[in-house]
Design a protein around this motif. Sequence first.
Motif, PDB file in Angstrom:
ATOM      1  N   GLY A   1       5.306  52.796 -44.537  1.00 42.64           N
ATOM      2  CA  GLY A   1       5.151  53.296 -43.169  1.00 42.64           C
ATOM      3  C   GLY A   1       3.868  54.072 -42.997  1.00 42.64           C
ATOM      4  N   TYR A   2       3.542  54.886 -43.985  1.00 44.00           N
ATOM      5  CA  TYR A   2       2.292  55.654 -43.935  1.00 44.00           C
ATOM      6  C   TYR A   2       1.089  54.717 -43.886  1.00 44.00           C
ATOM      7  CZ  TYR A   2      -1.618  58.531 -45.415  1.00 44.00           C
ATOM      8  OH  TYR A   2      -2.839  59.141 -45.476  1.00 44.00           O
ATOM      9  N   SER A   3       1.139  53.663 -44.674  1.00 45.34           N
ATOM     10  CA  SER A   3       0.028  52.716 -44.736  1.00 45.34           C
ATOM     11  C   SER A   3      -0.246  52.051 -43.396  1.00 45.34           C
ATOM     12  CB  SER A   3       0.306  51.631 -45.781  1.00 45.34           C
ATOM     13  OG  SER A   3       0.398  52.215 -47.062  1.00 45.34           O
ATOM     14  N   SER A   4       0.763  51.955 -42.564  1.00 49.71           N
ATOM     15  CA  SER A   4       0.588  51.266 -41.281  1.00 49.71           C
ATOM     16  C   SER A   4       0.405  52.219 -40.104  1.00 49.71           C
ATOM     17  CB  SER A   4       1.780  50.340 -41.025  1.00 49.71           C
ATOM     18  OG  SER A   4       2.959  51.094 -40.847  1.00 49.71           O
ATOM     19  N   THR A   5       0.354  53.519 -40.347  1.00 53.83           N
ATOM     20  CA  THR A   5       0.186  54.454 -39.233  1.00 53.83           C
ATOM     21  C   THR A   5      -1.244  54.455 -38.734  1.00 53.83           C
ATOM     22  OG1 THR A   5      -0.239  56.326 -40.707  1.00 53.83           O
ATOM     23  CG2 THR A   5       2.031  56.008 -39.990  1.00 53.83           C
TER      24      THR A   5
ATOM     25  N   ASN B   1      -2.954  60.356 -36.386  1.00 57.04           N
ATOM     26  CA  ASN B   1      -2.987  61.448 -37.358  1.00 57.04           C
ATOM     27  C   ASN B   1      -1.636  62.150 -37.468  1.00 57.04           C
ATOM     28  OD1 ASN B   1      -4.583  63.072 -39.212  1.00 57.04           O
ATOM     29  ND2 ASN B   1      -4.306  64.715 -37.724  1.00 57.04           N
ATOM     30  N   ARG B   2      -1.002  62.457 -36.346  1.00 60.47           N
ATOM     31  CA  ARG B   2       0.269  63.187 -36.361  1.00 60.47           C
ATOM     32  C   ARG B   2       1.350  62.367 -37.080  1.00 60.47           C
ATOM     33  NH1 ARG B   2       2.322  67.894 -36.967  1.00 60.47           N
ATOM     34  NH2 ARG B   2       4.382  68.051 -36.113  1.00 60.47           N
ATOM     35  N   GLU B   3       1.388  61.063 -36.810  1.00 63.04           N
ATOM     36  CA  GLU B   3       2.362  60.200 -37.474  1.00 63.04           C
ATOM     37  C   GLU B   3       2.089  60.139 -38.975  1.00 63.04           C
ATOM     38  OE1 GLU B   3       4.206  55.686 -37.292  1.00 63.04           O
ATOM     39  OE2 GLU B   3       2.569  56.207 -35.935  1.00 63.04           O
ATOM     40  N   SER B   4       0.819  60.111 -39.353  1.00 60.22           N
ATOM     41  CA  SER B   4       0.460  60.114 -40.777  1.00 60.22           C
ATOM     42  C   SER B   4       0.970  61.376 -41.455  1.00 60.22           C
ATOM     43  CB  SER B   4      -1.055  60.016 -40.944  1.00 60.22           C
ATOM     44  OG  SER B   4      -1.533  58.781 -40.483  1.00 60.22           O
TER      45      SER B   4
END
Length: 94
Positions: free
Chosen positions: A34-38, A41-44
């Motif tokens: 999920g992180y790889s596809s964010t 910035n806030r979502e990361s």
Amino acid sequence: MRLEDSGKTIRTRQLEGQEYKETLTKKLQEVVDGYSSTKENRESLTRLADMMEVIHELTYTHGATIEEIEHIRQHRRKERGGFKTRTLLIEVEE
């Protein structure tokens, strides 16, 4: 807001031992993906916080503390370097 407080019906089951560890390992991979596809910035940052939560729990399954993990991290950084300089190690010849 907690999921339990959302008014939705939820179903849960307690996990123990190896099943708990395996579930946490799968969750870590899910959060990393999920992180790889964010894009935002806030979502990361939210995904990174989720990773840390899973890492904390996995640490406890190994009978260790976050302080022990941090000590290991610092030792490895001194021994092998970190990522602050943004230098990529290409090869080590023996």
